[in-house]
Design an enzyme around this catalytic site. Structure first.
Site, PDB file in Angstrom:
ATOM      1  CE  LYS A 174      -3.914   0.892   0.885  1.00 14.77           C
ATOM      2  NZ  LYS A 174      -4.736   0.576   2.052  1.00 14.77           N
ATOM      3  CG  HIS A 175      -0.467   4.861  -0.249  1.00 11.65           C
ATOM      4  ND1 HIS A 175      -0.745   5.803  -1.211  1.00 11.65           N
ATOM      5  CD2 HIS A 175      -1.654   4.511   0.299  1.00 11.65           C
ATOM      6  CE1 HIS A 175      -2.054   6.025  -1.236  1.00 11.65           C
ATOM      7  NE2 HIS A 175      -2.625   5.243  -0.340  1.00 11.65           N
ATOM      8  CG  ASN A 218      14.058   6.943   9.348  1.00  6.64           C
ATOM      9  OD1 ASN A 218      15.100   6.799   8.721  1.00  6.64           O
ATOM     10  ND2 ASN A 218      13.804   8.035  10.062  1.00  6.64           N
ATOM     11  CG  HIS A 241      13.179   8.051   0.485  1.00  6.07           C
ATOM     12  ND1 HIS A 241      12.165   8.330   1.369  1.00  6.07           N
ATOM     13  CD2 HIS A 241      14.320   7.999   1.218  1.00  6.07           C
ATOM     14  CE1 HIS A 241      12.670   8.477   2.589  1.00  6.07           C
ATOM     15  NE2 HIS A 241      13.973   8.268   2.527  1.00  6.07           N
TER      16      HIS A 241
END
Length: 582
Positions: free
Chosen positions: A258-259, A421, A582
């Protein structure tokens, strides 16, 4: 040599070069413009002894022009130039047909084709290639700078450093130009196998979105539905995770995303009776792949609502049946059993996204990203997580069971593909709690730990004896169970609504009974994508039942962290590299 479509500052620059002793050669409309401004100019055709052809498509593409640009200051090149009677060009001034601006006007493809500059790109690349001798200008904003150097230097030439800068600018310009052309034809030729239109970007108002490659064929194919940008981000990241898990453990693997972070991930370790109950898979056939999926989905069932699924192996019917029972957006796998595919195509009224991926595809070692119109590149994170990664034990306790080793591999690979993180708790070959995207390490530890406790509480014997009324969806059941194990029934819903869920209501889970069950959880594994700055993370993890930890080191308080692990008789493994994502 001048050949420009943008004639800004053109008369001034050509006049100044002529005054400094340069002979000006120009083609077509550029020559007409210079003559209209009283600049003495020689036509390209006077050099080539050939008139423009094909309605102007061929003007400068001739050895007399390109040898004059590409010739080096060496005996052989200069001898050949003399033999053929050709002259050298020292400065090339060229800019390209405005292809991007033209196609934005919505012109027809035949008109767009005529806006593709051939001769101009060839002039620029030839001149940039020979930067040791030739000054090349593709931007009118550089005319003044080049002119200044030509004026002050005795030989009326630019300095090598400027020629290098201008050559790089040319290669950047032609790269952007070629990208615009390839992008146009990807969209124009709908049958292109090198791109996939996406439903929309990150948000639904961002209408223009696509996945594409410079390879002949995308390694990903849509068998059903149309993914969005976030769907594709989840697909690409989750596929890497399950592929890596499968490779290192030799077991089928599954992930729930998810995301762009895993809500769960797991390998195919058989489920206990309590895990079957808490995973809501009682009565389902559990093949190895279905088991991996059941574990991945059970890690954090609330977060997995509307998730993206990744499978390391060909999706079988048993796994498809489990997937069909839950609310999900889409799936990526290396293949599908025909009956499994037929079943999944019925999900979400036929809109369920089904992607297949070429398992042999290997990406380029470099990654590129555009942020705020600027380009960044980096080497891909090629840190291979395997058993050798867990060899550097730095605490007094050194024993690492085979099950703990598997759990640490699952947790470490999970944080590798989670938004930083991140900290992950694992047990029995599956993620049981992941805290991702937090600015503080201790918040990651607490969030992941709270999820791990909820995972364990869902297996409480009180829930094994209860029974839901017919008609409730699995998501509603998940919410009811979550409120029950949290002890938040009066907060999340009224008592009356709570009682309406149950044919057989579970016994009240008192604070003491809840804690008594939590005290039984132990031998958990935890991995962190970066170092622990203080020992508070260790102290909290110990209270949740963590015994094995893997993390990079590098904190000013590493000795305190190691001491905390020794105090708690934990195993701490130093990972070689940080695993931010990221």
């Amino acid at each position: 040599l001048f050949s420009v479509s943008n004639r800004e500052k053109l008369p001034w620059f050509a006049t100044r070069l002529h005054e400094l002793g340069y002979e000006i050669v120009a083609s077509g409309g550029t020559a007409d413009c210079l003559r209209a401004n009283n600049v003495s100019v020689t036509d390209v055709s006077d050099i080539t002894h050939h008139q423009p052809m094909l309605s102007g498509r061929v003007k400068t593409l001739h050895p007399a022009i390109h040898s004059g640009i590409l010739a080096r200051n060496c005996h052989q090149d200069l001898r050949e130039m003399t033999e053929f009677g050709y002259q050298l060009f020292d400065v090339v001034v060229c800019n390209l047909y405005p292809f991007q601006q033209a196609v934005q006007l919505g012109i027809e493809i035949d008109d767009a084709i005529e806006q593709i500059d051939i001769g101009g790109v060839t002039l620029l690349r030839a001149a940039a290639k020979n930067y040791q001798r030739v000054t090349v200008l593709c931007d009118p904003n550089d005319y003044a700078r080049a002119c200044m150097e030509i004026e002050v230097n005795q030989d009326h030439r630019t300095n090598l450093q400027l020629r290098k800068e201008l050559a790089l600018k040319v290669f950047n310009t032609t790269a952007v130009y070629d990208f615009a052309i390839s992008n146009y034809f990807r969209n124009e030729f709908e049958a292109s196998r090198a791109k996939m239109d996406l439903r929309y970007g990150i948000n639904s108002h961002q209408k223009q979105a696509q996945l594409f490659t410079h390879l002949d064929v995308l390694p990903i194919t849509s068998l059903n539905g149309q993914p969005s940008y976030i769907n594709m981000m989840d697909a690409l990241n989750s596929w890497q995770l399950v592929q890596e898990l499968h490779h290192v453990t030799c077991m089928p693997a599954a992930a729930s995303f998810k995301h762009v972070s895993p809500a769960g991930a797991a390998i195919a370790i058989p489920l206990s009776e309590g895990e079957i109950m808490s995973s809501m898979v009682k009565g389902f056939e559990l093949t190895d792949l279905a088991t991996a999926y059941a574990r991945a989905r059970s890690a954090d069932r609330l977060s997995s609502f509307g998730d993206w699924i990744a499978l390391s192996n060909v999706c079988d019917v048993a796994t498809a049946k489990l997937i069909f029972a839950d609310v999900s957006d889409g799936i990526i796998a290396p293949g599908y059993h025909p009956d499994a595919l037929q079943l999944l195509q019925k999900k979400k009224n036929g809109k369920f996204v089904i992607l297949t991926v070429d398992a042999s595809y290997r990406p380029c070692p470099m990654e590129y990203r555009t942020v705020y119109g600027l380009q960044m590149q980096q080497e891909r994170n090629n840190d291979n997580i395997d058993s050798q990664s867990l060899s550097n034990i730095i605490t007094n306790v050194k024993e690492l069971s085979s099950r703990a080793r598997l759990d640490l591999l699952v947790a470490t690979i999970a944080v590798k593909y989670a938004q930083s993180n991140s900290v992950c708790y694992a047990c029995n070959g599956q993620v049981i709690g992941l805290g991702a995207g937090q600015q503080s390490r201790i918040h990651c530890v607490r969030l992941a730990g709270e999820k791990a406790m909820l995972w364990w509480l869902r297996q409480h014997p009180f829930l094994a004896a209860c029974q839901f009324k017919h008609g409730f969806k699995r998501a509603q059941m998940n919410n009811a169970i979550d409120s029950y194990v949290r002890g938040s029934i009066d907060t999340d819903m009224s008592t009356e609504d709570w009682k309406n869920y149950w044919e057989i209501e579970p016994q009240t889970l008192s604070v003491d009974e809840r804690q008594k069950w939590l005290n039984k959880i132990d031998k958990l594994s935890m991995s962190s994508d970066a170092f622990f700055p203080f020992r508070d993370s260790i102290d909290f993890a110990s209270c949740v039942g963590v015994q094995y930890i893997a993390a990079p080191m590098g904190s000013m308080h590493d000795t305190d962290v190691i001491a905390a692990c020794n105090d708690k008789k934990m195993v701490l493994i130093q990972l070689a590299n940080r695993l931010f994502h990221h």
